[in-house]
Design a protein around this motif. Structure first.
Motif, PDB file in Angstrom:
ATOM      1  N   ASP A  49       1.198  -1.351   0.035  1.00 51.24           N
ATOM      2  CA  ASP A  49       0.109  -0.063   0.020  1.00 51.24           C
ATOM      3  C   ASP A  49       0.322   1.428   0.330  1.00 51.24           C
ATOM      4  O   ASP A  49       0.803   2.020  -0.966  1.00 51.24           O
ATOM      5  N   ASN A  50       1.823   1.135   0.884  1.00 51.79           N
ATOM      6  CA  ASN A  50       2.844   2.240   1.239  1.00 51.79           C
ATOM      7  C   ASN A  50       3.666   2.809  -0.642  1.00 51.79           C
ATOM      8  O   ASN A  50       3.432   4.293  -1.089  1.00 51.79           O
ATOM      9  N   VAL A  52       2.053   2.087  -3.330  1.00 55.32           N
ATOM     10  CA  VAL A  52       0.347   2.476  -4.079  1.00 55.32           C
ATOM     11  C   VAL A  52       0.490   3.854  -3.383  1.00 55.32           C
ATOM     12  O   VAL A  52      -0.197   4.714  -4.841  1.00 55.32           O
ATOM     13  N   ASN A  53       0.649   4.141  -2.858  1.00 53.63           N
ATOM     14  CA  ASN A  53      -0.129   5.577  -2.239  1.00 53.63           C
ATOM     15  C   ASN A  53       1.071   6.422  -3.161  1.00 53.63           C
ATOM     16  O   ASN A  53       0.269   8.212  -3.657  1.00 53.63           O
ATOM     17  N   ALA A  54       2.093   5.906  -3.264  1.00 56.04           N
ATOM     18  CA  ALA A  54       3.111   7.199  -3.676  1.00 56.04           C
ATOM     19  C   ALA A  54       2.883   7.798  -4.724  1.00 56.04           C
ATOM     20  O   ALA A  54       3.739   8.664  -5.489  1.00 56.04           O
ATOM     21  N   ILE A  56      -0.120   7.097  -6.315  1.00 57.30           N
ATOM     22  CA  ILE A  56      -1.334   8.228  -6.124  1.00 57.30           C
ATOM     23  C   ILE A  56      -0.976   9.521  -5.956  1.00 57.30           C
ATOM     24  O   ILE A  56      -1.768  10.289  -6.363  1.00 57.30           O
ATOM     25  N   GLU A  57       0.313   9.517  -4.348  1.00 60.75           N
ATOM     26  CA  GLU A  57      -0.238  11.193  -3.878  1.00 60.75           C
ATOM     27  C   GLU A  57       0.136  11.872  -5.457  1.00 60.75           C
ATOM     28  O   GLU A  57       0.266  13.319  -5.287  1.00 60.75           O
ATOM     29  N   GLN A  60      -1.607  12.755  -7.668  1.00 61.63           N
ATOM     30  CA  GLN A  60      -2.582  14.383  -7.156  1.00 61.63           C
ATOM     31  C   GLN A  60      -1.865  15.195  -7.012  1.00 61.63           C
ATOM     32  O   GLN A  60      -2.456  16.748  -7.388  1.00 61.63           O
ATOM     33  N   ALA A 278       6.909   5.699  -6.835  1.00 67.04           N
ATOM     34  CA  ALA A 278       6.625   5.242  -6.653  1.00 67.04           C
ATOM     35  C   ALA A 278       7.950   4.273  -6.506  1.00 67.04           C
ATOM     36  O   ALA A 278       8.067   3.472  -5.009  1.00 67.04           O
ATOM     37  N   GLU A 281       9.795   5.142  -3.203  1.00 68.31           N
ATOM     38  CA  GLU A 281       9.304   4.644  -1.302  1.00 68.31           C
ATOM     39  C   GLU A 281       9.813   3.380  -1.750  1.00 68.31           C
ATOM     40  O   GLU A 281       9.760   3.125  -0.845  1.00 68.31           O
TER      41      GLU A 281
END
Length: 397
Positions: A49-50, A52-54, A56-57, A60, A278, A281
């Motif tokens: 998740d970390n 994937v979230n990187a 996405i952020e 954005q 990503a 990260e």
């Protein structure tokens, strides 16, 4: 209309070897209960998740424009740090270039090293895309077979004997795909020495290195003299469950990086920034995921080996490295292709025939360890049933 000679060099057994796999995937997507053991990706797992979230952020925050063609600096710095941690070779971001996966990196390196009239030495069995990737430039493939009875281990002297005045590169892959063999300092050092002596490149495909137990890891890049001749290629596909993200790299001498940058300029013009963010990260999050993958593969390898021990007539080659176990079915009157197709048609199990891995791959089949434990047990039961049928023990339906 006429096509270039390149189209012939990138076709052949290496390209057709995947037909069973693609058919198995198509049937699975159509709703059939096929267990796919023909590809090296953990189909029951997701990218952490970390990571994937990187991405996405990053999206954005508007990180979706052009990037430096050799990769953003934070990613190349992170690659350099991880390379030094794993291999012991001291490098900087200037020694790193980013590509759309290790396969793209291999092709790019071959284009910058090789041309018509050159020879490239490969260890056989080799990964099915190697012949096309390394001969697309026009170079000639020189194959050095290794023997099953020796655990598919290389003898440096066998490789050195194949060197001629036209040899421009030697390619090593440890852990090896498909057989999982892991090479040692004692095997690598003579190759580094001869490459330095004769001005030959040593290309090391290390995509499975990080998912080895730490005590088993070894790269030629860390050895004396390697800085001038060794090129390391890796990715996040296996170590961080990121096969579809297509993020790989090359680590090597700075003069090579300049040539790779020029090639990237006209080939893909850089990777998406959110993918590279990503990647930063992932690399900065350590080896926790890779260690988990290693433990998972080890457990499933044991399941397969124990299950297949009762399969009469099948030799099992199970090394500590990679994501696969290799089955030898040469005692039966069927080819690897025939075995794989019949297994898929009769039992809905997709495994990969090794015919496209070089001549020594004939009669061998690569079985992935990348499904759940439960599916692995079921798949092994079905393979054993099919082997019993081949042994005359009844119906395989």
């Amino acid at each position: 209309m006429k096509f270039s000679s390149l189209t012939e060099r990138i076709s052949g057994e290496g390209s057709t070897a995947w037909e069973v796999h693609y058919e198995g995937v198509a049937r699975k997507e159509a709703g059939e209960e096929v267990i796919v053991l023909s590809v090296g990706q953990e189909t029951d797992e997701r990218t952490p998740d970390n990571i994937v979230n990187a991405a996405i952020e990053s999206l954005q925050n508007g990180r979706h424009h052009y990037t430096p063609v050799n990769g953003i600096l934070p990613l190349r710095r992170a690659i350099a740090r991880r390379h030094e941690e794993l291999n012991g070779q001291q490098v900087t971001a200037a020694n790193c270039a980013v590509f759309a996966g290790a396969q793209n990196a291999l092709y790019a390196v071959a284009q910058c090293l090789l041309e018509h009239g050159d020879e490239v030495i490969l260890i056989e069995p080799y990964y099915t895309t190697y012949p096309a990737a390394f001969t697309a430039s026009g170079a000639t493939l020189v194959s050095v077979p290794v023997k099953a009875e020796n655990g598919f281990q290389i003898d440096p002297e066998d490789i050195i004997k194949c060197i001629t005045e036209r040899t421009r590169a030697i390619v090593v892959n440890s852990p090896n795909n498909p057989v999982g063999a892991v090479y040692t300092v004692e095997q690598f050092q003579p190759l580094v020495n001869i490459c330095v002596e004769k001005d030959i490149w040593l290309v090391s495909d290390e995509v499975y290195l990080e998912i080895l137990p730490a005590e088993e890891r070894c790269s030629p890049s860390s050895l004396p003299g390697a800085d001038k001749v060794c090129i390391s290629i890796s990715s996040l596909s296996k170590s961080h469950r990121m096969t579809g993200w297509r993020l790989g790299w090359v680590v090597g001498p700075e003069n090579l990086m300049a040539n790779l940058k020029n090639l990237s300029m006209c080939m893909c013009y850089g990777l998406p920034p959110f993918i590279m963010d990503a990647g930063v990260e992932a690399l900065n999050s350590g080896s926790e995921v890779a260690n988990e993958v290693c433990r998972t593969l080890s457990r499933r390898r044991q399941i397969l080996v124990e299950s297949m021990e009762q399969a009469k007539g099948v030799e099992i080659y199970s090394a500590v490295g990679g994501m696969f176990v290799v089955l030898d079915v040469r005692s039966f009157d069927v080819s690897g292709q025939e075995f794989a197709w019949e297994l898929l048609n009769r039992h809905n199990i997709s495994i990969l025939p090794c015919d496209g891995f070089g001549r020594t791959g004939a009669g061998l089949l690569r079985v992935s360890l990348c499904v759940s434990d439960e599916q692995m047990v079921v798949a092994c039961q079905r393979i054993v049933e099919f082997v019993e049928f081949l042994n005359g023990g009844g119906s395989a339906e």
